[in-house]
Design a protein around this motif. Structure first.
Motif, mmCIF file in Angstrom:
data_model
loop_
_atom_site.group_PDB
_atom_site.id
_atom_site.type_symbol
_atom_site.label_atom_id
_atom_site.label_comp_id
_atom_site.label_asym_id
_atom_site.label_seq_id
_atom_site.Cartn_x
_atom_site.Cartn_y
_atom_site.Cartn_z
ATOM 1 N N LYS A 20 1.035 -1.492 -0.017
ATOM 2 C CA LYS A 20 -0.374 0.219 0.309
ATOM 3 C C LYS A 20 1.153 1.529 0.125
ATOM 4 N N GLU A 21 1.773 1.299 0.584
ATOM 5 C CA GLU A 21 2.738 1.833 0.605
ATOM 6 C C GLU A 21 3.178 3.100 -0.951
ATOM 7 N N ARG A 22 3.263 4.176 -0.995
ATOM 8 C CA ARG A 22 3.626 4.739 -2.899
ATOM 9 C C ARG A 22 4.487 4.189 -3.452
ATOM 10 N N LYS A 23 5.928 4.486 -2.382
ATOM 11 C CA LYS A 23 7.154 3.904 -2.866
ATOM 12 C C LYS A 23 7.432 2.898 -2.969
ATOM 13 N N PHE A 24 6.773 1.750 -2.488
ATOM 14 C CA PHE A 24 6.879 0.392 -2.320
ATOM 15 C C PHE A 24 7.432 0.274 -3.223
#
Length: 121
Positions: A20-24
């Motif tokens: 769910k993290e944008r930068k993952f």
């Protein structure tokens, strides 16, 4: 929380949160983005790639590429067959009733063909 997340074991819930993290970015995504060729011969990498293809890639490929292509092919073929039949019938009718000038027949046929193509698309 997402309904599917509640059904996951604790470890998978952590992975869910990471995604769910944008930068993952997954390790596979990093390898592909940077075109790291050293991993191409690794069995683990190839197994992961095949698993992702079987679970996600194939279905998306079929839905986004093959299905629209076959729908286009079906409608285009139906339009061509219909137009050819119409032209054949008009030609037969013009033979029975006497020929119009060839320029008006060609212009009329071409105009109807273009209008059929525009209606198709």
């Amino acid at each position: 929380h997402h309904p599917e997340q509640r059904r996951l074991p604790a470890v998978d819930r952590e992975v869910w949160e990471l995604h769910k993290e944008r930068k993952f970015r997954s390790a596979l995504q990093v390898i592909v983005d940077h075109e790291i060729e050293a991993f191409c011969e690794e069995e683990v990498f190839n197994a992961l790639l095949m698993e992702k293809w079987e679970k996600f890639g194939f279905r998306l490929y079929v839905l986004r590429t093959l299905v629209p292509y076959f729908l286009f092919l079906i409608f285009f073929t139906a339009n061509v067959i219909t137009r050819c039949d119409e032209i054949r019938h008009r030609w037969a009718d013009s033979i029975e009733t006497g020929f119009e000038s060839s320029a008006s027949v060609e212009h009329s046929t071409y105009s109807r063909f273009l209008s059929g193509m525009v209606a198709f698309f």
